[in-house]
Design an enzyme around this catalytic site. Structure first.
Site, PDB file in Angstrom:
ATOM      1  N   ARG A 261       0.850  -1.180   0.000  1.00 37.58           N
ATOM      2  CA  ARG A 261       0.000   0.000   0.000  1.00 37.58           C
ATOM      3  C   ARG A 261       0.891   1.236   0.000  1.00 37.58           C
ATOM      4  O   ARG A 261       1.504   1.582   1.010  1.00 37.58           O
ATOM      5  CB  ARG A 261      -0.894  -0.024   1.238  1.00 37.58           C
ATOM      6  CG  ARG A 261      -2.063   0.953   1.198  1.00 37.58           C
ATOM      7  CD  ARG A 261      -2.727   1.017   2.557  1.00 37.58           C
ATOM      8  NE  ARG A 261      -1.932   1.833   3.478  1.00 37.58           N
ATOM      9  CZ  ARG A 261      -1.822   1.602   4.781  1.00 37.58           C
ATOM     10  NH1 ARG A 261      -2.414   0.567   5.326  1.00 37.58           N
ATOM     11  NH2 ARG A 261      -1.104   2.408   5.542  1.00 37.58           N
ATOM     12  N   HIS A 265      -4.031   4.166   4.510  1.00 39.49           N
ATOM     13  CA  HIS A 265      -5.135   3.205   4.512  1.00 39.49           C
ATOM     14  C   HIS A 265      -6.407   3.869   3.989  1.00 39.49           C
ATOM     15  O   HIS A 265      -7.104   3.319   3.135  1.00 39.49           O
ATOM     16  CB  HIS A 265      -5.363   2.684   5.929  1.00 39.49           C
ATOM     17  CG  HIS A 265      -6.542   1.778   6.064  1.00 39.49           C
ATOM     18  ND1 HIS A 265      -6.563   0.506   5.535  1.00 39.49           N
ATOM     19  CD2 HIS A 265      -7.751   1.959   6.653  1.00 39.49           C
ATOM     20  CE1 HIS A 265      -7.740  -0.057   5.797  1.00 39.49           C
ATOM     21  NE2 HIS A 265      -8.471   0.814   6.462  1.00 39.49           N
ATOM     22  N   TYR A 274       3.531   5.196  11.635  1.00 42.65           N
ATOM     23  CA  TYR A 274       3.790   3.800  11.994  1.00 42.65           C
ATOM     24  C   TYR A 274       4.685   3.038  11.013  1.00 42.65           C
ATOM     25  O   TYR A 274       5.018   1.882  11.260  1.00 42.65           O
ATOM     26  CB  TYR A 274       2.459   3.043  12.166  1.00 42.65           C
ATOM     27  CG  TYR A 274       1.518   3.099  10.978  1.00 42.65           C
ATOM     28  CD1 TYR A 274       1.691   2.279   9.873  1.00 42.65           C
ATOM     29  CD2 TYR A 274       0.441   3.968  10.979  1.00 42.65           C
ATOM     30  CE1 TYR A 274       0.824   2.331   8.794  1.00 42.65           C
ATOM     31  CE2 TYR A 274      -0.434   4.032   9.912  1.00 42.65           C
ATOM     32  CZ  TYR A 274      -0.252   3.208   8.819  1.00 42.65           C
ATOM     33  OH  TYR A 274      -1.112   3.263   7.747  1.00 42.65           O
TER      34      TYR A 274
END
Length: 367
Positions: A261, A265, A274
């Site tokens: 990705r 998100h 993160y």
């Protein structure tokens, strides 16, 4: 634990990140120059739709957007493997598969603009509404595929198959486990297509599984395959094989498309909190579109005029999408009560009438 986030020896790959064509003993396809140019065009246009939708959200035209950046090959490869009779159960990120099912991109944007729950006809397109509840579509797809078997619609190459899309995070949901169990018991003709983009929002795959996700199929008694999700040829080849297995009555099959990705998100997420920027830079070198472009150039299957024409087309698609999005009509006050039940319901109708009477009280502009 690193086995969960490395490609591994079992990774099916037909086109390397450097654009080199390689052969696979079990999964291989012959591709014409025209077909490969078509796959390239698909991915470029879908990426442009995604980037435009992302920009529209940032400008306040969408309430939310779910990017697919970096996952174009996984979706176009699977989408172009489908036959007209096959059924698709998406999650909420399958914009590329929707493109392959001829669903106008603006219909997807209407969900995130809040003007429609599902602007397309699921029966006509054989593409079911987006599912926001994580993993729930796996149960729906399995049930539908069980019905295909009960109705005798499998057993030959002209049979039907179902494909269900979900992410790596969904594999931790009970709905996915239950779908696997029922599909295995009833030999349901369903391809479980997991796009492992390695991050379930902020949780990496190794926090969810000790083994690569495709190994999970073994515990349910059906095949599991890991494919390079950034390789459109490999995704096309493996998806074709899996769907044929299901049409012929040999399903189910689990495909783990190992991809990444490249964006957040959703537009409400900040991936910089993160994951490391170095990780993103590594995966940029494995870009699914660039490797096809390099291969087309090396094979002399496309020239600069072709690439320029695709780029020009993508810009036109973006212009039209932007115009259609901002001009989507507001839904009527009554529409929220539509498509709740298949038939009329007295309780719902009473609620509707009360709400519409209340709503009409504001017609004069007094609040």
């Amino acid at each position: 634990m690193r086995a969960t986030d490395e490609g591994g020896a079992d990774l099916v790959q037909l086109l390397t990140p450097e654009g080199e064509r390689v052969r696979h003993p079990d999964f291989d396809i012959d591709i014409t120059p025209e077909e490969l140019r078509g796959l390239y065009r698909d991915m470029v246009l879908v990426r442009r739709v995604d980037r435009e939708a992302n920009a529209l959200q940032r400008k306040g035209q969408l309430g939310l957007w779910v990017p697919l950046l970096g996952q174009e090959a996984a979706q176009i490869g699977a989408g172009r493997a489908l036959k007209p009779q096959d059924q698709v159960f998406p999650s909420y990120r399958e914009h590329g598969v929707a493109w392959c099912r001829d669903i106008p991109p603006v219909d997807l944007l209407s969900i995130f603009r809040g003007t429609d729950n599902c602007a397309w006809d699921p029966i006509k397109h054989k593409f079911h509404p987006y599912t926001i509840v994580i993993g729930n579509q796996v149960l729906n797809a399995t049930g539908y595929a069980m019905g295909q078997r009960f109705d005798g619609k499998v057993g030959d190459p002209d049979g039907e198959a179902t494909i269900c899309f979900f992410g790596d995070g969904a594999t931790s949901q009970g709905d996915v486990h239950e779908g696997f169990v029922w599909a295995a018991v009833y030999d349901a003709p369903v391809v479980f297509y997991c796009q492992n983009n390695q991050w379930a929002i902020s949780e990496p795959t190794e926090r969810q599984s000790r083994l690569p996700l495709y190994h999970r199929a073994r515990g349910y008694g059906f095949p599991g395959i890991r494919v390079d999700g950034n390789d459109v040829l490999a995704c096309l080849a493996v998806s074709r094989w899996a769907l044929e297995e299901c049409r012929n009555g040999n399903g189910p099959v689990l495909i783990e498309a190992f991809t990444y990705r490249m964006d957040a998100h959703t537009t409400s997420d900040d991936p910089s909190r993160y994951r490391l920027s170095e990780e993103l830079e590594v995966w940029k070198l494995k870009d699914p579109i660039e490797r096809v472009k390099v291969h087309l150039v090396k094979q002399q299957w496309a020239d600069q005029d072709f690439f320029d024409s695709v780029e020009a087309e993508s810009e036109q698609v973006a212009i039209e999408l932007r115009d259609k999005c901002v001009n989507l009509p507001d839904p009527s006050a009554e529409s929220i009560f539509g498509n709740v039940y298949a038939e009329g319901n007295p309780v719902l109708e009473a609620q509707r009438d009360e709400f519409l009477a209340y709503h009409a009280g504001f017609a004069g502009g007094e609040h």
